[in-house]
Scaffold this motif. Structure first.
Motif, PDB file in Angstrom:
ATOM      1  N   LEU A 486     -37.932  16.028  25.077  1.00  0.00           N
ATOM      2  CA  LEU A 486     -37.684  15.982  23.635  1.00  0.00           C
ATOM      3  C   LEU A 486     -37.008  14.699  23.189  1.00  0.00           C
ATOM      4  N   VAL A 487     -37.076  13.662  24.003  1.00  0.00           N
ATOM      5  CA  VAL A 487     -36.365  12.428  23.692  1.00  0.00           C
ATOM      6  C   VAL A 487     -37.333  11.260  23.564  1.00  0.00           C
ATOM      7  N   ASP A 488     -36.871  10.222  22.904  1.00  0.00           N
ATOM      8  CA  ASP A 488     -37.646   9.004  22.708  1.00  0.00           C
ATOM      9  C   ASP A 488     -37.075   7.882  23.569  1.00  0.00           C
ATOM     10  N   VAL A 489     -37.869   6.823  23.741  1.00  0.00           N
ATOM     11  CA  VAL A 489     -37.360   5.612  24.377  1.00  0.00           C
ATOM     12  C   VAL A 489     -36.279   5.043  23.467  1.00  0.00           C
ATOM     13  N   ARG A 490     -35.123   4.718  24.037  1.00  0.00           N
ATOM     14  CA  ARG A 490     -33.991   4.242  23.230  1.00  0.00           C
ATOM     15  C   ARG A 490     -33.243   3.131  23.939  1.00  0.00           C
ATOM     16  N   HIS A 491     -32.906   2.101  23.151  1.00  0.00           N
ATOM     17  CA  HIS A 491     -32.042   1.027  23.641  1.00  0.00           C
ATOM     18  C   HIS A 491     -31.003   0.711  22.573  1.00  0.00           C
ATOM     19  N   ASP A 492     -29.795   0.370  23.014  1.00  0.00           N
ATOM     20  CA  ASP A 492     -28.714   0.009  22.100  1.00  0.00           C
ATOM     21  C   ASP A 492     -28.316  -1.435  22.371  1.00  0.00           C
ATOM     22  N   ILE A 493     -28.533  -2.298  21.382  1.00  0.00           N
ATOM     23  CA  ILE A 493     -28.208  -3.711  21.500  1.00  0.00           C
ATOM     24  C   ILE A 493     -26.968  -3.976  20.661  1.00  0.00           C
ATOM     25  N   SER A 494     -25.951  -4.586  21.265  1.00  0.00           N
ATOM     26  CA  SER A 494     -24.690  -4.760  20.542  1.00  0.00           C
ATOM     27  C   SER A 494     -24.118  -6.149  20.768  1.00  0.00           C
ATOM     28  N   LYS A 495     -23.177  -6.512  19.926  1.00  0.00           N
ATOM     29  CA  LYS A 495     -22.433  -7.751  20.099  1.00  0.00           C
ATOM     30  C   LYS A 495     -21.079  -7.608  19.415  1.00  0.00           C
ATOM     31  N   THR A 496     -20.092  -8.294  19.939  1.00  0.00           N
ATOM     32  CA  THR A 496     -18.784  -8.329  19.295  1.00  0.00           C
ATOM     33  C   THR A 496     -18.826  -9.335  18.149  1.00  0.00           C
ATOM     34  N   TYR A 497     -18.310  -8.929  17.013  1.00  0.00           N
ATOM     35  CA  TYR A 497     -18.298  -9.794  15.826  1.00  0.00           C
ATOM     36  C   TYR A 497     -17.066  -9.421  15.021  1.00  0.00           C
ATOM     37  N   VAL A 498     -15.970 -10.148  15.213  1.00  0.00           N
ATOM     38  CA  VAL A 498     -14.694  -9.812  14.582  1.00  0.00           C
ATOM     39  C   VAL A 498     -14.471 -10.700  13.362  1.00  0.00           C
ATOM     40  N   LYS A 499     -14.394 -10.051  12.194  1.00  0.00           N
ATOM     41  CA  LYS A 499     -14.194 -10.788  10.953  1.00  0.00           C
ATOM     42  C   LYS A 499     -13.795  -9.822   9.852  1.00  0.00           C
ATOM     43  N   LYS A 500     -12.915 -10.245   8.956  1.00  0.00           N
ATOM     44  CA  LYS A 500     -12.544  -9.391   7.830  1.00  0.00           C
ATOM     45  C   LYS A 500     -13.766  -9.152   6.955  1.00  0.00           C
ATOM     46  N   LEU A 501     -13.924  -7.912   6.524  1.00  0.00           N
ATOM     47  CA  LEU A 501     -15.119  -7.538   5.771  1.00  0.00           C
ATOM     48  C   LEU A 501     -15.236  -8.342   4.479  1.00  0.00           C
ATOM     49  N   ASP A 502     -14.129  -8.606   3.816  1.00  0.00           N
ATOM     50  CA  ASP A 502     -14.207  -9.325   2.538  1.00  0.00           C
ATOM     51  C   ASP A 502     -14.433 -10.822   2.716  1.00  0.00           C
ATOM     52  N   GLU A 503     -14.482 -11.282   3.972  1.00  0.00           N
ATOM     53  CA  GLU A 503     -14.774 -12.687   4.235  1.00  0.00           C
ATOM     54  C   GLU A 503     -16.221 -12.903   4.672  1.00  0.00           C
ATOM     55  N   VAL A 504     -16.976 -11.814   4.744  1.00  0.00           N
ATOM     56  CA  VAL A 504     -18.371 -11.877   5.174  1.00  0.00           C
ATOM     57  C   VAL A 504     -19.267 -11.713   3.954  1.00  0.00           C
ATOM     58  N   ASN A 505     -20.309 -12.515   3.861  1.00  0.00           N
ATOM     59  CA  ASN A 505     -21.262 -12.307   2.772  1.00  0.00           C
ATOM     60  C   ASN A 505     -22.493 -11.569   3.287  1.00  0.00           C
ATOM     61  N   VAL A 506     -23.264 -11.031   2.374  1.00  0.00           N
ATOM     62  CA  VAL A 506     -24.418 -10.204   2.727  1.00  0.00           C
ATOM     63  C   VAL A 506     -25.425 -10.987   3.557  1.00  0.00           C
ATOM     64  N   GLU A 507     -25.667 -12.240   3.193  1.00  0.00           N
ATOM     65  CA  GLU A 507     -26.659 -13.048   3.913  1.00  0.00           C
ATOM     66  C   GLU A 507     -26.255 -13.258   5.372  1.00  0.00           C
ATOM     67  N   GLU A 508     -24.973 -13.558   5.596  1.00  0.00           N
ATOM     68  CA  GLU A 508     -24.486 -13.767   6.953  1.00  0.00           C
ATOM     69  C   GLU A 508     -24.652 -12.508   7.794  1.00  0.00           C
ATOM     70  N   LEU A 509     -24.299 -11.348   7.233  1.00  0.00           N
ATOM     71  CA  LEU A 509     -24.414 -10.087   7.967  1.00  0.00           C
ATOM     72  C   LEU A 509     -25.870  -9.770   8.272  1.00  0.00           C
ATOM     73  N   THR A 510     -26.749 -10.033   7.301  1.00  0.00           N
ATOM     74  CA  THR A 510     -28.182  -9.791   7.501  1.00  0.00           C
ATOM     75  C   THR A 510     -28.723 -10.647   8.641  1.00  0.00           C
ATOM     76  N   ASN A 511     -28.297 -11.904   8.713  1.00  0.00           N
ATOM     77  CA  ASN A 511     -28.752 -12.802   9.781  1.00  0.00           C
ATOM     78  C   ASN A 511     -28.279 -12.327  11.148  1.00  0.00           C
ATOM     79  N   GLN A 512     -27.038 -11.833  11.212  1.00  0.00           N
ATOM     80  CA  GLN A 512     -26.518 -11.318  12.474  1.00  0.00           C
ATOM     81  C   GLN A 512     -27.357 -10.135  12.963  1.00  0.00           C
ATOM     82  N   PHE A 513     -27.674  -9.222  12.056  1.00  0.00           N
ATOM     83  CA  PHE A 513     -28.490  -8.068  12.435  1.00  0.00           C
ATOM     84  C   PHE A 513     -29.909  -8.489  12.814  1.00  0.00           C
ATOM     85  N   SER A 514     -30.420  -9.519  12.171  1.00  0.00           N
ATOM     86  CA  SER A 514     -31.784  -9.982  12.479  1.00  0.00           C
ATOM     87  C   SER A 514     -31.896 -10.453  13.917  1.00  0.00           C
ATOM     88  N   GLU A 515     -30.855 -11.130  14.408  1.00  0.00           N
ATOM     89  CA  GLU A 515     -30.861 -11.593  15.797  1.00  0.00           C
ATOM     90  C   GLU A 515     -30.877 -10.413  16.770  1.00  0.00           C
TER      91      GLU A 515
END
Length: 680
Positions: A486-515
């Motif tokens: 009853l399960v699917d193929v699954r992988h979890d890809i992660s990275k450490t990224y420490v930064k205050k939320l109010d110092e991050v813009n949407v474009e930067e966060l989107t690029n990080q997730f794209s990688e």
């Protein structure tokens, strides 16, 4: 259970346990389910699987999908049957794995030592290198130094190598250089580096995960290679799917790379089955209770999702940083021993009679009282099990329980009842730890009770915890095996990224997730998953600034505003810890992408009513309930028609378990043949 016979276009699921290997076969053409058990073969684990395939009457060409969970990795870590493994780390840091976090599992037990590291100090080596916290290379690798070390490791007969450098999570270039040199010098040695295994901050957790990946890599590679060859000889030409800790599967080709994910492969299957069965019965909130002969595994599903944790280990002090289904395991099973402690109190477990000699009632030499003996004395278990192929000795069970009766000046029935009550109390406490302690109200959940002993105790736990419904699956004893389908193929890809939320813009966060998404898609493609069968889910780990732990928040593909993410974090923090502070600064700790490759799943058939409850009647026998014996009806489970409702007390027998419905409870069989017990 039907006799084994050839089936075409079947889905095969096998759960390899320490004592038994459970087999679940679903025939796509007829909708027929076949279940069986065979003895596990710890010294040659793939043989138990092959025996199960043979007992099911299958050849490789009959099998469309083969998925399984295994305890090979778990047992190897516990028993320390590991290959000769070395660690290469930054100069001055070879004792990180020994220092750990400086904590103890039991802070009050001064004399209880933490288990020794999987790699001893004499096999941990340092090299000159240094990367700063921003990822700048301050000291590159000395190639000659590494080559000399490689020659030394070759002379020592090293079979596997873990490489973990300080700050490699932000820049793995030095680790990659070492891996390249090692593969040139030692082409037959397994090598893994932390920047590929777990590129996350905190050197102990990253080093521990990389070491466990290294010690299990050769073991799991050898195991899956042998199994693949044997299945190919039987005519099975597809990939073998292996269940991993995160509740997904990976193909045999990916197993060597992420071997540490298989450290709790077998345990996760029961939680997956519990989730599926609960949803089939119309429940989005469910607590899974998988009670076997030695232990009980407890899991929780909330709003259709199983709780996931990154804080887990096989042995305390050596964490595995991959996401895993959160499962609480306690020493409570059919074979758990009842005993009187030094303070004069009745205790139950965690000691167990095991498979040998087993409970006294098995007649294999056991003499100490167990839960199985107590259930037999109370009449809840019958003397004939496994369709009459196993006969229990009630006199031996009574003699064993008398030890507790004499110790507390009770009758045998009172002592047996007390033994079960203590066992139930232990399991209830464990359920509270995974529910109430996490901010969940058990009254909002259904209890899925399975395993060989779960249906004997499920109703009593539900009553104690005010859980309104108990679900007993159609095949409780092999439910974990069913979970592998009853399960699917699954992988979890992660990275450490420490930064205050109010110092991050949407474009930067989107690029990080794209990688991260690009890496995730490549993994699914490597597994042979078509693009139209894959999906990616983004998570962001957030915490109040200054906190140690973080909480994962789901993030949509199209991030338009950080305000919604912030509000979701506050709400999750309030639910988890009964506290939130919207005036407090929030920072990002890490990013994660979960990649899912959908695997076709069986559609279990619904059944129409046939016959009556009277047709399922087996016998009556006196059963001890609430301080007295009550003449109780016993039924054959496979003969009870669907949509049948009946009142307790009742005992329901089937091949792989016995279900107890106490007085005052009602039961109904749904269209899928699950029994749903209502706590009145």
């Amino acid at each position: 259970m039907k006799e084994g016979r050839a089936m075409t276009q079947s889905r095969l699921a096998i759960d390899v346990g320490g004592t038994f290997t459970d087999v679940f076969v679903f025939n796509e053409e007829t909708g027929e389910v076949f279940v069986t058990k065979t003895s596990s073969t710890p010294s040659n684990p793939e043989q138990g699987i092959l025996n199960g395939v043979e007992k099911a009457g299958l050849n490789g060409k009959d099998i469309k999908i083969f998925s399984h969970g295994t305890t090979v990795g778990t047992n190897a870590l516990i028993e320390r049957k590991l290959p000769k493994t070395a660690l290469i780390t930054t100069k001055g840091f070879r004792d990180v794995i020994e220092i750990r976090r400086g904590t103890k599992e039991d802070i009050w037990d001064t004399y209880k030592d933490t288990a020794r590291p999987y790699i001893q100090r004499r096999d941990r080596f340092e090299v000159t290198e240094r990367i700063d916290y921003e990822g700048n290379i301050l000291q590159a690798i000395d190639e000659e130094e590494v080559r000399l070390l490689a020659k030394k490791l070759k002379r020592r007969g090293t079979e596997s190598i873990a490489v973990c450098f300080l700050n490699a999570y932000v820049n793995g270039e030095n680790e990659a250089s070492v891996k390249k040199i090692l593969k040139e010098e030692l082409p037959d040695v397994y090598v893994c580096i932390s920047s590929e295994v777990l590129p996350e901050i905190f050197e102990h957790e990253r080093m521990s995960t990389t070491i466990i990946n290294a010690v299990l890599g050769p073991i799991m590679s050898n195991y899956i290679s042998k199994l693949s060859n044997e299945m190919q000889n039987k005519g099975y030409e597809e990939e073998i799917l292996v269940l991993h800790s995160g509740g997904g599967v990976m193909t045999s080709s990916t197993v060597p790379r992420y071997a540490a994910r298989l450290a709790s492969s077998g345990i996760a299957a029961g939680a997956i089955a519990s989730k599926h069965i609960a949803k089939l019965c119309g429940f989005d909130n469910a607590i899974g209770l998988d009670m076997g002969g030695t232990s009980t595994d407890i899991s929780l599903m909330y709003k259709g999702d199983i709780r996931i944790t990154k804080d887990w280990s096989i042995e305390y002090g050596y964490p595995i940083g991959f996401p895993s289904i959160e499962i609480l395991t306690i020493g409570a099973g059919g074979g758990s021993l009842a005993w009187k402690d030094e303070g004069g109190s009745l205790r139950n477990g965690p000691q167990s009679a095991g498979a040998v000699p087993g409970p006294a009632c098995y007649g294999r030499g056991g003499t100490e009282p167990t839960n199985s003996d107590a259930n037999l004395v109370l009449g809840r278990l019958g003397v004939d099990l496994l369709d009459g192929t196993m006969r229990l000795n009630k006199e031996a069970a009574s003699d064993a329980v008398k030890k507790i009766a004499n110790a507390f000046d009770q009758s045998v029935e009172e002592a047996a009842s007390a033994i079960i009550e203590v066992a139930n109390a232990n399991m209830s406490d464990a359920v509270r730890l995974i529910s109430v302690r996490r901010g969940y109200d058990p009254r909002d959940f259904a209890l899925v009770a399975f395993g060989g002993a779960g249906p004997l105790h499920g109703a009593y736990l539900a009553k104690d915890l005010n859980i309104p419904k108990v679900i007993i699956p159609t095949h409780p004893g092999v439910a974990a095996a069913m979970g592998c389908l009853l399960v699917d193929v699954r992988h979890d890809i992660s990275k450490t990224y420490v930064k205050k939320l109010d110092e991050v813009n949407v474009e930067e966060l989107t690029n990080q997730f794209s990688e991260l998404q690009e890496e995730a898609r490549a993994l699914l493609e490597e597994e042979g998953i078509a693009e139209n069968s894959s999906s990616l889910t983004n998570f962001i780990d957030l915490r109040y600034k200054g906190q140690w732990r973080s909480l994962a928040v789901l993030v949509s593909d199209q991030i338009t505003s950080l305000d919604a993410i912030l509000e979701a974090f506050h709400q999750e923090h309030e639910r988890e810890f009964a506290f939130s502070d919207k005036g407090q600064a929030v920072e990002i700790f890490g990013l994660r992408v979960t990649a899912i490759g959908t695997v076709p799943k069986p559609n279990f058939p619904q059944y129409a009513p046939e016959g009556s409850l009277e047709d399922a009647f087996k016998e009556t026998r006196p059963v001890y309930f609430e301080g007295k014996y009550i003449e109780t009806n016993v039924y054959h489970r496979d003969k009870i028609p669907v949509h049948t409702q009946f009142e307790g007390p009742a005992i329901i027998d089937q091949l792989d378990t016995t279900t107890v419905i106490p007085p005052g409870f009602t039961a109904e069989v749904d269209a899928y043949k699950n029994i749903i017990i209502t706590v009145n």
